[in-house]
Scaffold this motif. Structure first.
Motif, PDB file in Angstrom:
ATOM      1  N   UNK A  26     -15.937  31.132  80.799  1.00  0.00           N
ATOM      2  CA  UNK A  26     -17.131  31.829  80.318  1.00  0.00           C
ATOM      3  C   UNK A  26     -16.915  32.379  78.911  1.00  0.00           C
ATOM      4  N   UNK A  27     -15.740  32.966  78.670  1.00  0.00           N
ATOM      5  CA  UNK A  27     -15.460  33.548  77.361  1.00  0.00           C
ATOM      6  C   UNK A  27     -15.337  32.462  76.288  1.00  0.00           C
ATOM      7  N   UNK A  28     -14.696  31.354  76.623  1.00  0.00           N
ATOM      8  CA  UNK A  28     -14.569  30.253  75.666  1.00  0.00           C
ATOM      9  C   UNK A  28     -15.944  29.684  75.324  1.00  0.00           C
ATOM     10  N   UNK A  29     -16.825  29.578  76.309  1.00  0.00           N
ATOM     11  CA  UNK A  29     -18.176  29.075  76.063  1.00  0.00           C
ATOM     12  C   UNK A  29     -18.970  30.052  75.193  1.00  0.00           C
ATOM     13  N   UNK A  30     -18.776  31.358  75.425  1.00  0.00           N
ATOM     14  CA  UNK A  30     -19.482  32.359  74.635  1.00  0.00           C
ATOM     15  C   UNK A  30     -19.043  32.334  73.177  1.00  0.00           C
ATOM     16  N   UNK A  31     -17.776  31.986  72.934  1.00  0.00           N
ATOM     17  CA  UNK A  31     -17.241  31.952  71.575  1.00  0.00           C
ATOM     18  C   UNK A  31     -17.351  30.570  70.948  1.00  0.00           C
ATOM     19  N   UNK A  32     -17.587  29.551  71.741  1.00  0.00           N
ATOM     20  CA  UNK A  32     -17.663  28.194  71.228  1.00  0.00           C
ATOM     21  C   UNK A  32     -16.322  27.677  70.750  1.00  0.00           C
ATOM     22  N   UNK A  33     -15.262  28.028  71.478  1.00  0.00           N
ATOM     23  CA  UNK A  33     -13.925  27.581  71.078  1.00  0.00           C
ATOM     24  C   UNK A  33     -13.090  27.280  72.316  1.00  0.00           C
ATOM     25  N   UNK A  34     -11.874  26.823  72.089  1.00  0.00           N
ATOM     26  CA  UNK A  34     -10.967  26.491  73.189  1.00  0.00           C
ATOM     27  C   UNK A  34     -10.106  27.676  73.565  1.00  0.00           C
ATOM     28  N   UNK A  35      -9.197  27.424  74.489  1.00  0.00           N
ATOM     29  CA  UNK A  35      -8.298  28.476  74.923  1.00  0.00           C
ATOM     30  C   UNK A  35      -7.621  28.093  76.214  1.00  0.00           C
ATOM     31  N   UNK A  36      -6.921  29.069  76.811  1.00  0.00           N
ATOM     32  CA  UNK A  36      -6.179  28.829  78.038  1.00  0.00           C
ATOM     33  C   UNK A  36      -5.957  30.148  78.777  1.00  0.00           C
ATOM     34  N   UNK A  37      -5.408  30.026  79.997  1.00  0.00           N
ATOM     35  CA  UNK A  37      -4.991  31.196  80.773  1.00  0.00           C
ATOM     36  C   UNK A  37      -3.516  31.014  81.080  1.00  0.00           C
ATOM     37  N   UNK A  38      -2.681  31.946  80.610  1.00  0.00           N
ATOM     38  CA  UNK A  38      -1.242  31.897  80.843  1.00  0.00           C
ATOM     39  C   UNK A  38      -0.755  33.243  81.345  1.00  0.00           C
ATOM     40  N   UNK A  39      -0.071  33.254  82.467  1.00  0.00           N
ATOM     41  CA  UNK A  39       0.566  34.461  83.009  1.00  0.00           C
ATOM     42  C   UNK A  39      -0.389  35.648  83.099  1.00  0.00           C
ATOM     43  N   UNK A  40      -1.615  35.409  83.525  1.00  0.00           N
ATOM     44  CA  UNK A  40      -2.577  36.494  83.697  1.00  0.00           C
ATOM     45  C   UNK A  40      -3.229  36.958  82.405  1.00  0.00           C
ATOM     46  N   UNK A  41      -3.008  36.248  81.297  1.00  0.00           N
ATOM     47  CA  UNK A  41      -3.595  36.599  80.006  1.00  0.00           C
ATOM     48  C   UNK A  41      -4.514  35.463  79.577  1.00  0.00           C
ATOM     49  N   UNK A  42      -5.741  35.802  79.209  1.00  0.00           N
ATOM     50  CA  UNK A  42      -6.695  34.802  78.724  1.00  0.00           C
ATOM     51  C   UNK A  42      -6.535  34.718  77.213  1.00  0.00           C
ATOM     52  N   UNK A  43      -6.315  33.519  76.702  1.00  0.00           N
ATOM     53  CA  UNK A  43      -6.195  33.289  75.265  1.00  0.00           C
ATOM     54  C   UNK A  43      -7.387  32.468  74.801  1.00  0.00           C
ATOM     55  N   UNK A  44      -8.104  32.982  73.802  1.00  0.00           N
ATOM     56  CA  UNK A  44      -9.240  32.275  73.211  1.00  0.00           C
ATOM     57  C   UNK A  44      -8.880  31.975  71.762  1.00  0.00           C
TER      58      UNK A  44
END
Length: 123
Positions: free
Chosen positions: A81-99
């Motif tokens: 949802x956050x990546x779609x809101x920002x229009x960019x990529x990212x990942x989830x690692x060790x409980x941390x969302x990276x955008x």
């Protein structure tokens, strides 16, 4: 003297049908209920911290979201949802969302809209 039985030693350790067995729930390790229950309990104070970081990324900015009280599947969904809101990529690692990119304000607005208590961390 008492002779130890297999039950005294903790039970079955390996099975030719399903491989390694969990000593706690006596299920195959791939289907272990102990590990799933341990992962399902997130910890924290309920405040979501959003920060921007460039360390170790070749100077490229990344927005980090920490402290979300949710299990791994819910984190992945929130990350989408956050990546779609920002229009960019990212990942989830060790409980941390990276955008990818500097989207701190957009991420904070999206999280507040979803009902999270959000704080900007860092500078």
């Amino acid at each position: 003297m008492h002779k130890k039985s297999l039950a005294d030693l903790g039970g079955l350790v390996y099975s030719t049908e399903s491989g390694r067995m969990c000593p706690g729930c006596r299920q195959p390790v791939a289907q272990c209920m102990c590990r799933q229950n341990a992962k399902a309990q997130p910890t924290g104070d309920g405040t979501v911290r959003v920060s921007r970081e460039t360390k170790g990324r070749g100077g490229k900015a990344v927005t980090l979201v920490k402290g979300v009280l949710a299990n791994e599947a819910a984190l992945v969904q929130l990350g989408k949802q956050l990546k779609a809101a920002c229009g960019s990529g990212g990942t989830v690692k060790d409980g941390v969302i990276e955008v990818q990119g500097d989207h701190v304000e957009r991420v904070m607005a999206a999280l507040q809209k979803l009902g999270h208590r959000v704080v900007r961390a860092g500078g």
